[in-house]
Motif scaffolding. Structure first.
Motif, short mmCIF file in Angstrom:
data_model
loop_
_atom_site.label_atom_id
_atom_site.label_comp_id
_atom_site.label_asym_id
_atom_site.label_seq_id
_atom_site.Cartn_x
_atom_site.Cartn_y
_atom_site.Cartn_z
N TYR A 212 20.88 -1.19 -25.29
CA TYR A 212 21.68 -0.61 -26.36
C TYR A 212 22.00 0.84 -25.99
O TYR A 212 21.10 1.65 -25.75
CB TYR A 212 20.93 -0.68 -27.69
CG TYR A 212 20.69 -2.10 -28.15
CD1 TYR A 212 21.59 -2.75 -28.98
CD2 TYR A 212 19.58 -2.82 -27.69
CE1 TYR A 212 21.39 -4.07 -29.37
CE2 TYR A 212 19.36 -4.13 -28.07
CZ TYR A 212 20.27 -4.75 -28.91
OH TYR A 212 20.07 -6.06 -29.27
N ASN A 213 23.29 1.14 -25.95
CA ASN A 213 23.74 2.46 -25.51
C ASN A 213 24.50 3.16 -26.64
O ASN A 213 25.50 2.62 -27.14
CB ASN A 213 24.66 2.32 -24.30
CG ASN A 213 23.98 1.59 -23.15
OD1 ASN A 213 23.20 2.17 -22.41
ND2 ASN A 213 24.28 0.30 -23.00
N VAL A 214 24.02 4.32 -27.03
CA VAL A 214 24.65 5.10 -28.10
C VAL A 214 25.49 6.19 -27.46
O VAL A 214 25.00 6.97 -26.63
CB VAL A 214 23.59 5.72 -29.03
CG1 VAL A 214 24.27 6.48 -30.17
CG2 VAL A 214 22.67 4.64 -29.59
N VAL A 215 26.78 6.25 -27.85
CA VAL A 215 27.70 7.21 -27.26
C VAL A 215 28.46 7.93 -28.38
O VAL A 215 29.05 7.29 -29.25
CB VAL A 215 28.72 6.53 -26.32
CG1 VAL A 215 29.61 7.56 -25.65
CG2 VAL A 215 28.00 5.68 -25.28
N SER A 216 28.44 9.26 -28.34
CA SER A 216 29.19 10.05 -29.30
C SER A 216 30.66 10.12 -28.88
O SER A 216 30.97 10.18 -27.68
CB SER A 216 28.60 11.46 -29.41
OG SER A 216 29.36 12.24 -30.32
N LYS A 217 31.53 10.14 -29.85
CA LYS A 217 32.98 10.15 -29.60
C LYS A 217 33.40 11.24 -28.63
O LYS A 217 34.20 11.01 -27.71
CB LYS A 217 33.72 10.34 -30.92
CG LYS A 217 35.21 10.54 -30.79
CD LYS A 217 35.83 10.86 -32.14
CE LYS A 217 37.34 11.00 -32.02
NZ LYS A 217 37.75 12.13 -31.17
N ASN A 218 32.86 12.44 -28.77
CA ASN A 218 33.34 13.58 -28.00
C ASN A 218 32.46 13.96 -26.81
O ASN A 218 32.71 14.99 -26.17
CB ASN A 218 33.48 14.81 -28.91
CG ASN A 218 34.51 14.60 -30.01
OD1 ASN A 218 35.56 14.03 -29.77
ND2 ASN A 218 34.19 15.05 -31.21
#
Length: 610
Positions: free
Chosen positions: A175-181
């Protein structure tokens, strides 16, 4: 995704653990979360000069470099040995290997006692967490309760690695969490040399920012002076755009030979996604399972970012989880609306808009549509092949089995009956053989060219049916080859004429883990010799024995080789003795060529007893 985080104490608990590892001199922190769960968090600290200190354009190395932790991470569609190994970001692998010996015993013990192990990390710590999860799955298998949850480091390896993970059925462990910016989350899409100066300046700032958060320090940390944030952002976007455009065109025209020929010539970033992704914005999150959609979202969501926001978001994962309950699944991509008048799923559209992929961003929507159509096509191909296989098994495969049974009832092996081609039913058996060959040739080609899901070749019923087909029908191919005398012009079957379909089916069976499953497949097909090449060995040795130009030593060596093959099959109870010694079979004819003395001392003489 929310349920996954809830299982491990909530998203903020995992995020805090990943940040806390920065303060530990060992490079990792191990915590007991309760509920039979252990969390191992890896530090995201990285030597600022590391990204520029690489041996190649994108900083990759073979995943098995200086280790044997990743045996399955190879190109699973090729039959050539050795198979090509996956490549990964070298700095992440180096840091992983430096830590793994310290923790693998603890991890192994936790998994053996039924605990769940969660590996996590922020920045490059996420890459280390991914590798630790891979190593644990290699050791313990698909059923292991081990997971990776990463923050700001969504890419670690190439397409071979991504496909290998999906082939093994491990995608739901990542599971990979990525912020928009977050620009650093996309940095590996650009050549290392083009971003090394920016990263060297920013890494100390990012690391101090995380340490401040850990210490609840309210002092304002100044961003690096004289750094052109927008130039860093534009550099990453420029290279990411090229990668996404190539992938999108390939999804739109998967059989395009021009695109295929361009791939080796255009040296773009090799990093590809696997696992599941949560793209976060101030409005909530978008949960993505379609791996073809990940790179377009990584690019198009960053494209609307501002320079300073793209820098601060790399350490701002504490903020994006304020709205983590507003998470929706990205689905129905092949029907994603492209115009204002089209019906829209409001919850999903809110998250797409927040990521900069609203209805006004036509190029992004087309890329996501292509990703959805590509996934739909893979699933459709899989279902069609399974339906076609079911009909073939009921028809042609059943008739091959009946043919063999009738031959045995006549006290002749079906191999020798087919080789002689004296009866009408031998002709019909040949037609069934050809129909089955056409299907399995098509199936093998579709797997090799990735026209079905990556885990298709690991479907248990496919492995079992394919193995049964190989054991029953390859002897007929061998009989036909030697019946027509092709060995005299083209050489013997095993080295020179074995069809690719049989090699592929044999390789897919060999790839099964654990070993007990492989044995179980063979045990589920009773009453037939478990070596589909058995008669090819017999034919080759018989021909050598009859060849006056071969010297005696070669004949003796090859006879011994054949006897060892038979002995091993007898020991494993994998030889259908009744068929092998029936009447004047090809095997019996070879046996009669041996001298009485050789027959008497042969280790397989017992095969003729009774």
């Amino acid at each position: 995704m929310a349920s996954v985080f809830a299982r491990f104490g909530g998203p903020e608990t995992i995020r805090r653990a990943s940040y806390a590892a920065y303060n530990n001199a060992n490079g990792y922190v191990s915590q007991d979360f309760g509920n039979n769960t252990v969390c191992v968090a890896f530090s995201g600290s990285l030597d600022p000069s590391a990204i520029g200190r690489v041996d190649n354009k994108f900083g990759v190395c073979k995943i098995n470099e200086n280790n044997d932790c990743f045996e399955s991470m190879v190109d699973g569609t090729t039959r050539k040995e050795p198979r090509e190994r996956a490549t990964v970001y070298s700095e992440a692998l180096t840091k992983f290997l430096g830590l793994w010996n310290d923790i693998k015993a603890q991890v192994g013990e936790a998994l053996r006692t039924g605990k769940t192990v969660v590996f996590t990390g922020h920045s490059i710590g996420g890459g280390i967490a991914t590798l630790a999860t891979l190593a644990s799955l290699e050791k313990c298998g698909k059923g292991a309760s081990v997971f990776a949850i990463t923050f700001g480091f969504p890419l670690i390896g190439d397409e071979i690695l991504a496909r290998a993970v999906r082939r093994q059925g491990w995608a739901n462990h990542f599971y990979n969490v990525v912020s928009k910016n977050d620009v650093f989350a996309r940095t590996l899409l650009a050549p290392c040399i083009s971003v090394s100066g920016f990263v060297e300046a920013l890494l100390p700032y990012w690391q101090r920012s995380v340490e401040q958060m850990n210490n609840n320090d309210a002092d304002i940390l100044m961003e690096p002076a004289d750094l052109d944030f927008n130039k860093y952002l534009v550099t990453v976007l420029h290279h990411a755009c090229a990668v996404v455009n190539l992938i999108t065109v390939n999804n739109m025209e998967p059989g395009n030979k021009l695109i295929s020929s361009l791939k080796p010539a255009v040296k773009l970033s090799p990093y590809r996604p696997f696992g599941y992704y949560l793209f976060c914005s101030k409005e909530g999150g978008l949960f993505v399972e379609n791996n073809e959609a990940v790179l377009p979202i990584l690019f198009y969501s960053l494209a609307s970012a501002q320079g300073e926001a793209s820098i601060s978001d790399h350490t701002g994962y504490d903020k994006v989880f304020n709205a983590h309950t507003n998470v929706v699944n990205l689905e129905g991509l092949q029907n994603l609306p492209l115009s204002q008048g089209a019906p829209q799923s409001s919850a999903m559209e809110i998250q797409l808009n927040a990521l900069g992929i609203g209805i006004q961003n036509t190029r992004a929507r087309l890329a996501l549509r292509a990703a959805g159509e590509a996934e739909h096509k893979l699933i459709d191909n899989r279902n069609k092949l399974k339906d076609e296989l079911a009909k073939l098994l009921e028809g042609h495969m059943t008739k091959v089995k009946e043919y063999r049974t009738r031959c045995l009832n006549k006290h002749v092996g079906y191999y020798d009956a087919f080789r002689e081609q004296k009866e009408k039913e031998d002709f019909h058996a040949n037609l069934n053989r050809l129909n089955l060959a056409a299907f399995y040739d098509k199936l093998e080609d579709m797997v090799e060219t990735h026209q079905v899901p990556d885990d298709f070749q690991f479907i248990e019923e496919l492995i079992k049916d394919g193995t049964e087909y190989r054991l029953y029908v390859e002897p007929l191919d061998i009989a036909n080859y030697y019946r027509l005398g092709k060995h005299e012009d083209s050489g013997h079957y095993i080295r020179n004429a074995r069809p690719r379909r049989y090699k592929a089916l044999e390789k897919w069976l060999a790839d099964i883990k654990p070993e007990e499953k492989k044995v179980g497949v063979l045990d589920s097909i009773p009453g037939i010799t478990k070596d589909s090449l058995f008669w090819a060995h017999v034919e080759e040795v018989s021909w050598i024995m009859s060849n006056p130009r071969e010297n005696l030593e070669v004949k003796r060596t090859r006879c011994n080789d054949l006897q060892n093959i038979v002995r091993q099959l007898l020991e494993k109870k994998e030889l259908c003795k009744e068929e092998v010694v029936m009447g004047e079979s090809s095997f019996v004819k070879w046996w009669k060529k041996l001298s009485p003395q050789d027959q008497q001392i042969s280790p397989i003489a017992s095969i003729f007893q009774g």
